[in-house]
Design a protein around this motif. Structure first.
Motif, PDB file in Angstrom:
ATOM      1  N   TYR A   1      18.093  -8.882  -0.417  1.00  0.00           N
ATOM      2  CA  TYR A   1      17.605  -8.322  -1.677  1.00  0.00           C
ATOM      3  C   TYR A   1      16.942  -6.975  -1.371  1.00  0.00           C
ATOM      4  O   TYR A   1      15.725  -6.818  -1.413  1.00  0.00           O
ATOM      5  N   THR A   2      17.749  -5.990  -1.068  1.00  0.00           N
ATOM      6  CA  THR A   2      17.261  -4.702  -0.558  1.00  0.00           C
ATOM      7  C   THR A   2      16.369  -3.970  -1.549  1.00  0.00           C
ATOM      8  O   THR A   2      15.430  -3.276  -1.151  1.00  0.00           O
ATOM      9  N   VAL A   3      16.627  -4.111  -2.846  1.00  0.00           N
ATOM     10  CA  VAL A   3      15.849  -3.376  -3.831  1.00  0.00           C
ATOM     11  C   VAL A   3      14.378  -3.799  -3.799  1.00  0.00           C
ATOM     12  O   VAL A   3      13.484  -2.979  -4.030  1.00  0.00           O
ATOM     13  N   PHE A   4      14.103  -5.063  -3.500  1.00  0.00           N
ATOM     14  CA  PHE A   4      12.717  -5.533  -3.416  1.00  0.00           C
ATOM     15  C   PHE A   4      11.965  -4.796  -2.311  1.00  0.00           C
ATOM     16  O   PHE A   4      10.838  -4.329  -2.502  1.00  0.00           O
ATOM     17  N   PHE A   5      12.590  -4.666  -1.138  1.00  0.00           N
ATOM     18  CA  PHE A   5      11.915  -4.023  -0.018  1.00  0.00           C
ATOM     19  C   PHE A   5      11.819  -2.511  -0.208  1.00  0.00           C
ATOM     20  O   PHE A   5      10.874  -1.889   0.285  1.00  0.00           O
ATOM     21  N   GLU A   6      12.739  -1.926  -0.940  1.00  0.00           N
ATOM     22  CA  GLU A   6      12.625  -0.504  -1.270  1.00  0.00           C
ATOM     23  C   GLU A   6      11.415  -0.268  -2.176  1.00  0.00           C
ATOM     24  O   GLU A   6      10.666   0.694  -2.005  1.00  0.00           O
ATOM     25  N   MET A   7      11.228  -1.148  -3.171  1.00  0.00           N
ATOM     26  CA  MET A   7      10.044  -1.047  -4.036  1.00  0.00           C
ATOM     27  C   MET A   7       8.767  -1.261  -3.238  1.00  0.00           C
ATOM     28  O   MET A   7       7.783  -0.540  -3.405  1.00  0.00           O
ATOM     29  N   LEU A   8       8.782  -2.249  -2.359  1.00  0.00           N
ATOM     30  CA  LEU A   8       7.612  -2.566  -1.547  1.00  0.00           C
ATOM     31  C   LEU A   8       7.187  -1.358  -0.703  1.00  0.00           C
ATOM     32  O   LEU A   8       6.011  -0.978  -0.685  1.00  0.00           O
ATOM     33  N   LEU A   9       8.161  -0.742  -0.030  1.00  0.00           N
ATOM     34  CA  LEU A   9       7.862   0.412   0.824  1.00  0.00           C
ATOM     35  C   LEU A   9       7.371   1.587   0.001  1.00  0.00           C
ATOM     36  O   LEU A   9       6.412   2.275   0.378  1.00  0.00           O
ATOM     37  N   GLN A  10       8.009   1.833  -1.117  1.00  0.00           N
ATOM     38  CA  GLN A  10       7.627   2.978  -1.942  1.00  0.00           C
ATOM     39  C   GLN A  10       6.212   2.822  -2.488  1.00  0.00           C
ATOM     40  O   GLN A  10       5.395   3.748  -2.420  1.00  0.00           O
ATOM     41  N   ILE A  11       5.894   1.653  -3.003  1.00  0.00           N
ATOM     42  CA  ILE A  11       4.595   1.440  -3.648  1.00  0.00           C
ATOM     43  C   ILE A  11       3.457   1.467  -2.636  1.00  0.00           C
ATOM     44  O   ILE A  11       2.453   2.152  -2.825  1.00  0.00           O
ATOM     45  N   PHE A  12       3.611   0.757  -1.531  1.00  0.00           N
ATOM     46  CA  PHE A  12       2.474   0.629  -0.618  1.00  0.00           C
ATOM     47  C   PHE A  12       2.362   1.790   0.358  1.00  0.00           C
ATOM     48  O   PHE A  12       1.294   2.004   0.938  1.00  0.00           O
ATOM     49  N   SER A  13       3.422   2.551   0.568  1.00  0.00           N
ATOM     50  CA  SER A  13       3.277   3.761   1.379  1.00  0.00           C
ATOM     51  C   SER A  13       2.479   4.805   0.613  1.00  0.00           C
ATOM     52  O   SER A  13       1.830   5.663   1.209  1.00  0.00           O
ATOM     53  N   ALA A  14       2.506   4.750  -0.711  1.00  0.00           N
ATOM     54  CA  ALA A  14       1.738   5.679  -1.536  1.00  0.00           C
ATOM     55  C   ALA A  14       0.355   5.136  -1.871  1.00  0.00           C
ATOM     56  O   ALA A  14      -0.503   5.867  -2.347  1.00  0.00           O
ATOM     57  N   SER A  15       0.130   3.850  -1.614  1.00  0.00           N
ATOM     58  CA  SER A  15      -1.165   3.248  -1.929  1.00  0.00           C
ATOM     59  C   SER A  15      -2.189   3.591  -0.855  1.00  0.00           C
ATOM     60  O   SER A  15      -1.882   3.678   0.323  1.00  0.00           O
ATOM     61  N   ARG A  16      -3.441   3.799  -1.269  1.00  0.00           N
ATOM     62  CA  ARG A  16      -4.512   4.112  -0.314  1.00  0.00           C
ATOM     63  C   ARG A  16      -4.996   2.882   0.434  1.00  0.00           C
ATOM     64  O   ARG A  16      -5.602   2.991   1.495  1.00  0.00           O
ATOM     65  N   SER A  17      -4.744   1.704  -0.112  1.00  0.00           N
ATOM     66  CA  SER A  17      -5.174   0.469   0.548  1.00  0.00           C
ATOM     67  C   SER A  17      -3.973  -0.138   1.270  1.00  0.00           C
ATOM     68  O   SER A  17      -2.901  -0.285   0.716  1.00  0.00           O
ATOM     69  N   GLY A  18      -4.149  -0.466   2.554  1.00  0.00           N
ATOM     70  CA  GLY A  18      -3.063  -1.024   3.336  1.00  0.00           C
ATOM     71  C   GLY A  18      -2.723  -2.437   2.907  1.00  0.00           C
ATOM     72  O   GLY A  18      -3.573  -3.186   2.420  1.00  0.00           O
ATOM     73  N   LEU A  19      -1.468  -2.807   3.081  1.00  0.00           N
ATOM     74  CA  LEU A  19      -0.989  -4.129   2.686  1.00  0.00           C
ATOM     75  C   LEU A  19      -0.860  -5.020   3.909  1.00  0.00           C
ATOM     76  O   LEU A  19      -0.306  -4.617   4.934  1.00  0.00           O
ATOM     77  N   CYS A  20      -1.357  -6.244   3.819  1.00  0.00           N
ATOM     78  CA  CYS A  20      -1.120  -7.268   4.823  1.00  0.00           C
ATOM     79  C   CYS A  20       0.051  -8.115   4.335  1.00  0.00           C
ATOM     80  O   CYS A  20      -0.050  -8.783   3.298  1.00  0.00           O
ATOM     81  N   LEU A  21       1.153  -8.054   5.046  1.00  0.00           N
ATOM     82  CA  LEU A  21       2.390  -8.697   4.578  1.00  0.00           C
ATOM     83  C   LEU A  21       2.855  -9.734   5.586  1.00  0.00           C
ATOM     84  O   LEU A  21       3.139  -9.417   6.745  1.00  0.00           O
ATOM     85  N   GLU A  22       2.934 -10.999   5.139  1.00  0.00           N
ATOM     86  CA  GLU A  22       3.545 -12.064   5.923  1.00  0.00           C
ATOM     87  C   GLU A  22       4.923 -12.338   5.347  1.00  0.00           C
ATOM     88  O   GLU A  22       5.062 -12.567   4.143  1.00  0.00           O
ATOM     89  N   HIS A  23       5.931 -12.300   6.201  1.00  0.00           N
ATOM     90  CA  HIS A  23       7.306 -12.414   5.728  1.00  0.00           C
ATOM     91  C   HIS A  23       8.011 -13.505   6.527  1.00  0.00           C
ATOM     92  O   HIS A  23       8.026 -13.479   7.758  1.00  0.00           O
ATOM     93  N   TYR A  24       8.610 -14.469   5.830  1.00  0.00           N
ATOM     94  CA  TYR A  24       9.312 -15.575   6.458  1.00  0.00           C
ATOM     95  C   TYR A  24      10.788 -15.491   6.103  1.00  0.00           C
ATOM     96  O   TYR A  24      11.145 -15.312   4.933  1.00  0.00           O
ATOM     97  N   PHE A  25      11.644 -15.611   7.104  1.00  0.00           N
ATOM     98  CA  PHE A  25      13.082 -15.500   6.844  1.00  0.00           C
ATOM     99  C   PHE A  25      13.862 -16.292   7.888  1.00  0.00           C
ATOM    100  O   PHE A  25      13.340 -16.635   8.957  1.00  0.00           O
ATOM    101  N   ARG A  26      15.114 -16.567   7.562  1.00  0.00           N
ATOM    102  CA  ARG A  26      16.005 -17.294   8.468  1.00  0.00           C
ATOM    103  C   ARG A  26      16.743 -16.319   9.380  1.00  0.00           C
ATOM    104  O   ARG A  26      17.105 -15.228   8.976  1.00  0.00           O
TER     105      ARG A  26
END
Length: 500
Positions: A169-194
């Motif tokens: 689901y590439t569009v989700f990660f594109e939104m994630l990168l765009q939003i939080f790279s511009a955000s002043r507060s850093g994101l703590c992201l835990e990601h689980y995948f197969r």
């Protein structure tokens, strides 16, 4: 007759077998009108070797093929296609795919840049207030919902997300990168995948996952923890669950359907806590695929890993094997924690007399070597080690490399290694991936065995892939670099005398 007609109809849908490399090469030779004897005379290659190659009895080295192609009337596109077919048949389809994907990751990864602006930011974050449950369908609506939750989270002082949404689901990660790279507060992201179990000799489908994880790990605004667990692909494909993927924010839970066409947002705190416990159970059965290393820790990581060094791919040569303590002390100057750094290097590198450096393999570009000879700078070192080396030190390093059988120059037109990219394979099944520029200072440790094995396979095959220069050219380039430094010394001396 009916059976015959069905067979003829069916045969139209069966792909015709593709010509082998030997058959295609034979066709080009036939079109040229040249005899084997004439072709041998023009190329300097043996007639028997050419005949065996055409007959498919011999798979020669790439420079043999290059000399044949150069003597035949072929367009650059035809030559490239024939060379690719040769490489596929020589390595096998699976190995060729794996090596090509790793090569593509190395070439393109540092090119990723995250925009510092958010377009269309007003998505209606207020619509989430007092929301207990909301169901949407359709990709546009699912994307809008996820974007709204991401924006709401980015406005918090300590945003945190837990997700099991896959990289498909590439569009989700594109939104994630765009939003939080511009955000002043850093994101703590835990990601689980197969990650899927791949038998030896199969295409490694996990390489696409690696590229997606590295793109997120390179974003300085995201503290990324990618956890993987193994799954059998055939078994997973048979398992149909309505909403197998989830994302947990500080206030909401989002369930996403298997085809990403529907999502459910839930504001219930008890369900959110249950999903968090579910993610903890997944984590207990998972492993961390990538560990990001902070800038302050980079040098310590490189020093600690030096006893395990096996091979590297980088723009400039890795000079670790030739560094002595005097050179290191001069380069360190008055940097912070100078004595701690020196002590670490002594313990891990200088005070290990039994270290076998003959097994080292270092692949680099001619451009990177010439740049080092001219400037004395190493682009792939942490900032405080960028002090240029003296001309005497440069000559010492170049002469040491000349005597080293483990240094190889890559053909930059075939392997475009970026000037700030470095990949180091270690004997303890770990790969260090780093990008060091003014804008990006990124370093991580990759520990998933299958992916580390794919990097090792690429490096082990480079010497026989036709992507490296031969020993004669390597020696000539080293000699020309040494001569360039000595000539520069003479010119500076004459200039000083004239000024005096």
């Amino acid at each position: 007759m009916a059976g015959k007609r069905i067979s003829e109809k069916t045969s139209k849908h069966i792909a015709a077998p593709r010509d082998t490399f030997a058959e295609e090469l034979s066709r080009y030779i036939e079109k040229s009108g040249m005899t084997i004897q004439k072709l041998s005379a023009v190329t300097g290659l043996g007639r028997t070797a050419i005949q065996h190659t055409i007959a498919g009895k011999l798979v020669p080295a790439k420079n043999f093929i290059d000399r044949l192609c150069a003597a035949l009337p072929m367009t650059p596109e035809q030559r490239d296609e024939l060379t690719r077919r040769y490489a596929r048949e020589k390595a096998g389809e699976a190995a060729y795919y794996n090596r090509s994907r790793i090569k593509q990751i190395i070439e393109t990864l540092p090119q990723y840049r995250i925009s510092d602006r958010i377009t269309d930011i007003s998505v209606g974050v207020d619509s989430l207030k007092n929301c207990t449950i909301k169901s949407v369908s359709g990709l546009v609506n699912v994307n809008s919902l996820l974007r709204t939750v991401l924006l709401a989270e980015s406005s918090l002082p300590s945003p945190k997300l837990i997700t099991a949404i896959p990289f498909d689901y590439t569009v989700f990660f594109e939104m994630l990168l765009q939003i939080f790279s511009a955000s002043r507060s850093g994101l703590c992201l835990e990601h689980y995948f197969r990650m899927y179990t791949c038998a030896e000799g199969e295409k490694n489908i996990n390489l696409d996952i690696l590229q997606g994880a590295l793109k997120i790990a390179m974003c300085a605004a995201i503290d990324y923890s990618p956890y993987y667990h193994y799954a059998n692909r055939e078994a997973v494909d048979c398992l149909l669950t309505a909403y197998p993927y989830f994302m947990i924010s500080s206030d909401f839970s989002v369930l996403v359907s298997s085809d990403f066409s529907a999502a459910v947002l839930i504001g219930d705190k008890e369900l959110r806590e249950e999903l968090i416990r579910h993610s903890e159970r997944i984590r207990s059965r998972s492993s961390l695929m990538i560990t990001r290393v902070g800038q302050a820790e980079m040098f310590g990581v490189f020093a600690n890993c030096s006893p395990y060094f096996y091979s590297s791919i980088e723009y400039q040569p890795c000079l670790t094997a030739y560094v002595n303590e005097d050179i290191l002390q001069r380069r360190l100057g008055d940097v912070p924690h100078r004595e701690d750094i020196l002590r670490t290097v002594r313990e891990k590198f200088f005070d290990t007399p039994n270290m076998d450096t003959s097994r080292y393999k270092n692949y680099f570009t001619k451009e990177g070597l010439i740049s080092f000879a001219k400037t004395g700078k190493m682009t792939n070192m942490p900032g405080f080690l960028l002090e240029p080396m003296s001309r005497e030190e440069r000559i010492y390093f170049l002469e040491s490399m000349k005597a080293d059988s483990g240094s190889y120059i890559m053909l930059s037109e075939d392997f475009a290694v970026p000037s700030f990219m470095q990949v180091i394979c270690l004997t303890n099944r770990t790969v260090i991936i780093s990008c060091l520029t003014e804008e990006i200072k990124f370093c991580c440790l990759l520990t998933e065995p299958g992916l580390c094995g794919a990097f090792e396979d690429l490096i082990d095959s480079l010497g026989d892939s036709g992507l490296t220069e031969n020993v004669g050219i390597f020696t000539a380039v080293i000699d020309s670099c040494i001569e360039m430094i000595k000539k520069s010394d003479e010119e500076d001396y004459v200039k000083t005398e004239l000024e005096a």
